[in-house]
Scaffold this active site. Sequence first.
Site, PDB file in Angstrom:
ATOM      1  N   GLU A  56      35.442  50.096  32.164  1.00 41.86           N
ATOM      2  CA  GLU A  56      35.697  49.820  30.917  1.00 41.86           C
ATOM      3  C   GLU A  56      36.292  50.876  29.822  1.00 41.86           C
ATOM      4  O   GLU A  56      36.350  52.107  30.357  1.00 41.86           O
ATOM      5  CB  GLU A  56      34.574  49.047  30.202  1.00 41.86           C
ATOM      6  CG  GLU A  56      33.737  47.955  31.038  1.00 41.86           C
ATOM      7  CD  GLU A  56      34.526  46.700  31.221  1.00 41.86           C
ATOM      8  OE1 GLU A  56      35.707  46.671  30.892  1.00 41.86           O
ATOM      9  OE2 GLU A  56      33.929  45.774  31.008  1.00 41.86           O
ATOM     10  N   ASP A  74      34.143  46.410  43.119  1.00 43.28           N
ATOM     11  CA  ASP A  74      33.031  46.323  42.516  1.00 43.28           C
ATOM     12  C   ASP A  74      31.868  45.106  42.509  1.00 43.28           C
ATOM     13  O   ASP A  74      32.836  44.217  43.438  1.00 43.28           O
ATOM     14  CB  ASP A  74      33.534  46.242  40.973  1.00 43.28           C
ATOM     15  CG  ASP A  74      34.718  45.377  40.620  1.00 43.28           C
ATOM     16  OD1 ASP A  74      34.748  44.346  41.487  1.00 43.28           O
ATOM     17  OD2 ASP A  74      35.189  45.489  39.615  1.00 43.28           O
ATOM     18  N   HIS A  94      40.915  47.364  31.716  1.00 40.68           N
ATOM     19  CA  HIS A  94      39.788  47.881  32.537  1.00 40.68           C
ATOM     20  C   HIS A  94      40.700  47.654  33.904  1.00 40.68           C
ATOM     21  O   HIS A  94      41.410  46.919  34.174  1.00 40.68           O
ATOM     22  CB  HIS A  94      38.590  47.339  32.443  1.00 40.68           C
ATOM     23  CG  HIS A  94      38.425  45.934  33.090  1.00 40.68           C
ATOM     24  ND1 HIS A  94      37.486  44.885  32.346  1.00 40.68           N
ATOM     25  CD2 HIS A  94      39.069  45.169  33.965  1.00 40.68           C
ATOM     26  CE1 HIS A  94      37.517  43.971  33.092  1.00 40.68           C
ATOM     27  NE2 HIS A  94      38.440  43.787  33.845  1.00 40.68           N
ATOM     28  N   ASP A 153      41.259  43.986  28.357  1.00 39.84           N
ATOM     29  CA  ASP A 153      40.956  45.056  27.670  1.00 39.84           C
ATOM     30  C   ASP A 153      41.340  46.428  28.311  1.00 39.84           C
ATOM     31  O   ASP A 153      41.174  47.280  27.859  1.00 39.84           O
ATOM     32  CB  ASP A 153      39.342  45.259  27.463  1.00 39.84           C
ATOM     33  CG  ASP A 153      38.710  45.347  28.752  1.00 39.84           C
ATOM     34  OD1 ASP A 153      39.121  45.210  29.859  1.00 39.84           O
ATOM     35  OD2 ASP A 153      37.391  45.439  28.693  1.00 39.84           O
TER      36      ASP A 153
HETATM   37  P1  PGA Z   1      41.525  38.310  36.550  1.00 41.84           P
HETATM   38  O1  PGA Z   1      40.547  39.715  36.123  1.00 41.84           O
HETATM   39  O2  PGA Z   1      42.304  38.300  37.618  1.00 41.84           O
HETATM   40  O3  PGA Z   1      40.532  37.139  36.677  1.00 41.84           O
HETATM   41  O4  PGA Z   1      42.253  38.107  35.137  1.00 41.84           O
HETATM   42  C1  PGA Z   1      41.248  40.630  36.387  1.00 41.84           C
HETATM   43  C2  PGA Z   1      40.118  42.080  36.050  1.00 41.84           C
HETATM   44  O5  PGA Z   1      39.312  41.701  35.304  1.00 41.84           O
HETATM   45  O6  PGA Z   1      40.269  42.912  36.623  1.00 41.84           O
END
Ligand code: PGA
Length: 264
Positions: free
Chosen positions: A147, A71, A142, A140
């Site tokens: 999302e 992404d 995702h 959350d």
């Molecule tokens: P993080 O993000 O590794 O910074 O916790 C993970 C994500 O949002 O997929």
Amino acid sequence: MRVVILDSTEAVSRFAADQVAGAIDRARETRKPPVLGLATGGTPLGLYNELVQRYRDGILSFADVFSFNLDEYVGLPPEHDQSYHYYMKESLFRHIDIRTENTSVPQTWNCDLPASAKAYETKISHAGGIDLQVLGIGTDGHIGFNEVGSSLASRTRLKTLTRQTRSDNARYFASIDEVPIAAITMGIATILEARSILLLATGANKAKAVAGCVEGAVSSGLPASALQLHPNVTIVVDRPAASLLQHTEYYEDSERVRAKLQSV
Ligand code: PGA
């Protein structure tokens, strides 16, 4: 799903690096350029450090590797220090022998966004698909920026970020108002087409999402649960991230049996 619970974040990074190196070797055995799917965020930084170290030690080369990132934010130029183009360059690409022209991150700057998303899908399939997709997981649930409510059949597209995600990522920006409101992300169906998937999670703040991903119902309400539909997924977590799993004992037994069977 294979669930691997390790005692430290360093062990998670080493295990993940072994999986990446294994995927590269297996692709080469079939005389095919290896194709990696890569993630950003705090979690994979230890993995990238480990890969850089193995490259420096002369035991791992990326000379023929292609990569596709999950992404990219909308609204940040590629040279912005919070863009994922910048993150990948600084955390991995500039330290190893991967060819810049073989690395791909969704284009979101000064372009037609739907056309860019569509072109990304085409580029992945022209490369022969992804051998190993590395994933983090949001608090959350995702994966990528898919999302809550993301269709399990979704392809690469524009996605609005949740308030939770923007608040989780605000630590990298001067204020939450500076966190982008949207991104282009590979879809869930795109991710599920990878030949194998490796999800990394560390820290107690991921425990709920990890439990939902591994042991919850498959639901767009927790997008990572869609990984249950894939036949070759490894979830590697430290103990705090595993703390809400119900079947820890079974996962640990399974790893012991796997080690025993491999040694005979
Ligand atoms: P993080 O993000 O590794 O910074 O916790 C993970 C994500 O949002 O997929």
